[in-house]
Design an enzyme around this catalytic site. Sequence first.
Site, PDB file in Angstrom:
ATOM      1  N   CYS A  65       1.042  -1.251   0.164  1.00 37.68           N
ATOM      2  CA  CYS A  65      -0.126   0.239  -0.152  1.00 37.68           C
ATOM      3  C   CYS A  65       0.904   1.180   0.265  1.00 37.68           C
ATOM      4  CB  CYS A  65      -1.065  -0.076   1.074  1.00 37.68           C
ATOM      5  SG  CYS A  65      -1.926  -1.648   1.733  1.00 37.68           S
ATOM      6  N   MET A  66       0.257   2.154  -0.229  1.00 34.52           N
ATOM      7  CA  MET A  66       1.034   3.496   0.101  1.00 34.52           C
ATOM      8  C   MET A  66       2.052   4.026   1.293  1.00 34.52           C
ATOM      9  SD  MET A  66      -0.087   7.717  -0.353  1.00 34.52           S
ATOM     10  CE  MET A  66      -0.916   7.518  -2.222  1.00 34.52           C
ATOM     11  N   ASP A  67       1.109   3.361   3.012  1.00 36.64           N
ATOM     12  CA  ASP A  67       1.919   3.888   3.645  1.00 36.64           C
ATOM     13  C   ASP A  67       2.028   2.547   4.723  1.00 36.64           C
ATOM     14  OD1 ASP A  67       1.232   6.483   3.012  1.00 36.64           O
ATOM     15  OD2 ASP A  67      -1.176   5.778   3.607  1.00 36.64           O
TER      16      ASP A  67
END
Length: 371
Positions: free
Chosen positions: A309-311
């Site tokens: 995921c992005m983070d």
Amino acid sequence: MASYRPVWAEVNLNSLRHNIRRIKKLTNSEIMPIVKADAYGHGAVQIVRTLREEGIQRFGVAFLEEALELRSHFSDSIIMVIGPTLPEYSEILVKEEIIPEIFQVEQAIALSEAAVKLKKNAKIHIKIDTGMGRIGFRETALEDITQISLLPNIYVEGIYTHLATADSPDLSYTQRQLNQLNKLHDRLSASGIDIPIRHAANSPAVMQVSASHYEICRPGLIVYGLNPLEDLAQDIDLLPVLSLKARISHLKTIDPGESVGYGRSFFAERSTKVATLPLGYADGLRRAMSNGGEVLIKGQRVLIIGKVCMDQTMVDVSDIENVAVGDEVTILGKDGDEAITAKELADRADTISYEILCGITKRVPRIYLNN
Ligand SMILES: *Cc1c(COP(=O)(O)O)cnc(C)c1O
């Protein structure tokens, strides 16, 4: 910026010192380390500070902003921009004594005017395109450089080119590029224009093309401990300087048939212990690592499951004993006998190790070891 998230990049300055000493053994030429892109993601100011302690006097960056950042910290280093600078910023170059790369006559004229106005001399290096096909003088080089050398308050200190295939086992194209630079330099000398410094060598050329070393070498990647000739099995005993680390933020066990992450791209086939890591592709952990990339926990390799995921990122820790929230995770670097190299990450992401290093983003704090 304060840092509250257990994600960080360790930059080991002793490894950097080791690498620059190794590089010095490969050549008698002056070394101008390339510290563009924030020193390939390591943090240019700290890298330059350490290299200065190792006797390095000259540094190369890609553009003016990078040069100015260094100039604000290091008033007496020689700083060179190895990329284009627009003519309208000539006065900044002259005032800050930053050496530009010149590949158009108009740039040199603007620089000369700025230098005359400021009553200073401007040192320049002339870029020749001998086969990179990017920027540099070509057919009209001789006439153009002659014209530039006559401009008031301009001193042509250097002439250089960039090699397109110095990492290849076949060095014939590299030799052709060097021949072209040599020929031009000779013709300039013959017409009374003596340019004291020539340079061409990037990291692979420092390693395997001694004819390219001239007066200055311009290594980047090997300074940071990565070997561009790994595929050719050439080893010069470098130590990777940067490691990317995080701590486990969450642990749980999922049942067979349950899924992990966006798009449900991973389904558990067994009861699976899942650790969540608090970093993702916005930190530089490439999305290409989804379902197949690995990280290290307690010196063991574990598999990334689901999409990065992005983070955040999930890994299967079913086979790790006594794993706990807060345990250290190595995304890039060594843990015990295991190591994940930038090359391994690059191969999986179908790119090169350079892009992995530069891709570790600003929001990851750099922690300097052995200051
Ligand atoms: C980036 C760069 C280098 C350094 O290249 P490495 O392969 O990292 O050693 C040298 N010269 C120029 C002109 C560059 O753009």
